[in-house]
Design an enzyme around this catalytic site. Structure first.
Site, short mmCIF file in Angstrom:
data_model
loop_
_atom_site.label_atom_id
_atom_site.label_comp_id
_atom_site.label_asym_id
_atom_site.label_seq_id
_atom_site.Cartn_x
_atom_site.Cartn_y
_atom_site.Cartn_z
N ARG A 83 37.79 46.85 39.19
CA ARG A 83 38.80 45.80 39.03
C ARG A 83 39.92 46.28 38.15
O ARG A 83 39.70 46.80 37.06
CB ARG A 83 38.15 44.56 38.39
CG ARG A 83 39.12 43.47 37.98
CD ARG A 83 39.54 42.63 39.16
NE ARG A 83 40.42 41.54 38.77
CZ ARG A 83 40.01 40.29 38.59
NH1 ARG A 83 38.75 39.97 38.74
NH2 ARG A 83 40.86 39.34 38.26
N ARG A 93 41.94 41.62 44.88
CA ARG A 93 41.04 42.18 43.88
C ARG A 93 39.75 42.69 44.51
O ARG A 93 39.29 42.16 45.52
CB ARG A 93 40.75 41.17 42.76
CG ARG A 93 40.01 39.90 43.13
CD ARG A 93 40.88 38.75 43.64
NE ARG A 93 42.13 38.47 42.98
CZ ARG A 93 42.22 37.71 41.88
NH1 ARG A 93 41.17 37.16 41.35
NH2 ARG A 93 43.40 37.48 41.36
N ASP A 96 35.90 39.54 41.78
CA ASP A 96 36.21 38.45 40.88
C ASP A 96 34.90 37.70 40.64
O ASP A 96 34.23 37.31 41.60
CB ASP A 96 37.20 37.53 41.60
CG ASP A 96 37.98 36.64 40.66
OD1 ASP A 96 37.93 36.86 39.44
OD2 ASP A 96 38.66 35.73 41.17
N ASP A 98 33.55 34.44 38.57
CA ASP A 98 33.98 33.28 37.79
C ASP A 98 32.78 32.44 37.40
O ASP A 98 31.94 32.12 38.25
CB ASP A 98 34.91 32.39 38.63
CG ASP A 98 36.26 33.03 38.90
OD1 ASP A 98 36.73 33.81 38.05
OD2 ASP A 98 36.84 32.74 39.96
N1 ROI Z 1 41.44 33.06 48.19
C1 ROI Z 1 40.22 33.05 48.76
N2 ROI Z 1 40.08 32.68 50.02
N3 ROI Z 1 39.11 33.43 48.05
C2 ROI Z 1 39.21 33.81 46.74
O1 ROI Z 1 38.19 34.15 46.11
C3 ROI Z 1 40.47 33.82 46.13
N4 ROI Z 1 40.63 34.16 44.82
C4 ROI Z 1 41.80 34.14 44.22
C5 ROI Z 1 43.05 33.72 44.94
C6 ROI Z 1 44.04 34.86 44.87
C7 ROI Z 1 43.59 32.47 44.26
N5 ROI Z 1 42.83 33.40 46.33
C8 ROI Z 1 41.58 33.42 46.89
O2 ROI Z 1 41.87 34.46 42.95
#
Ligand code: ROI
Length: 163
Positions: A83, A93, A96, A98
């Site tokens: 990342r 990315r 991610d 969260d």
């Molecule tokens: N869009 C989708 N479909 N899935 C994600 O995990 C995701 N994550 C993000 C942003 C760029 C907002 N868009 C995303 O961080």
């Protein structure tokens, strides 16, 4: 131990493989047990459309780590999987991770907001979460199904499990 739900997302460098590696890393976290995880789901990017489709999933983890300890551990996993924090907001990315929910806690700190502040409106978070925790009640007392009813499945594609 507290039950934590973690959202996983990737849209670079073999996203499904990134998520599988991340699940293995979650299972190896100290003082923690990976309880289960959802299927993988593909969806169009939310935000700038000129980036690849995302693959998302949600994992349930029981942990004795404190919230910021868990956040540090998740950021280490993100970094180990390449990342790079870029200036562009909402850009692509490799991984991610969260923290969506941490028990029934409400956390409002500079580094960490729980429940995750956009989760109630994101199909790629709510439907995987419902797959593994359909009876979940949010810290505000509202059942997850109320949020689902207000968030169309549209555009999500549940991916088949690998053979
Ligand atoms: N869009 C989708 N479909 N899935 C994600 O995990 C995701 N994550 C993000 C942003 C760029 C907002 N868009 C995303 O961080």
């Amino acid at each position: 131990m507290e039950r934590v739900y973690i959202g996983l997302g990737s849209n670079l460098a073999e996203p499904a493989e990134q998520l599988r590696r991340a699940l293995t890393a979650l299972a190896a976290l100290p003082a923690s047990q990976l309880v289960r995880h959802s299927s993988l789901y593909a969806s169009a990017p939310l935000g700038p459309p000129d980036q690849p489709r995302y693959v998302n999933a949600v994992a349930a983890l029981d942990t004795g780590l404190a919230p910021l300890e868990l956040l540090d551990a998740l950021q280490r996993i993100e970094q180990e999987q390449g990342r790079q924090r870029k200036a562009e907001r909402w850009g692509p990315r490799t991984l991610d991770l969260d923290i969506l929910l941490f028990g029934s806690r409400i956390i409002d700190e500079p580094r960490l907001t729980v429940p995750h502040y956009h989760m109630h409106a994101r199909a790629f978070v709510l439907y995987p979460l419902a797959e593994i925790a359909e009876d979940l009640v949010m810290p505000d007392g509202r059942p997850l199904v109320d949020w689902l009813a207000a968030c169309p499945f549209a555009g999500l594609e549940r991916l088949p499990a690998p053979a």
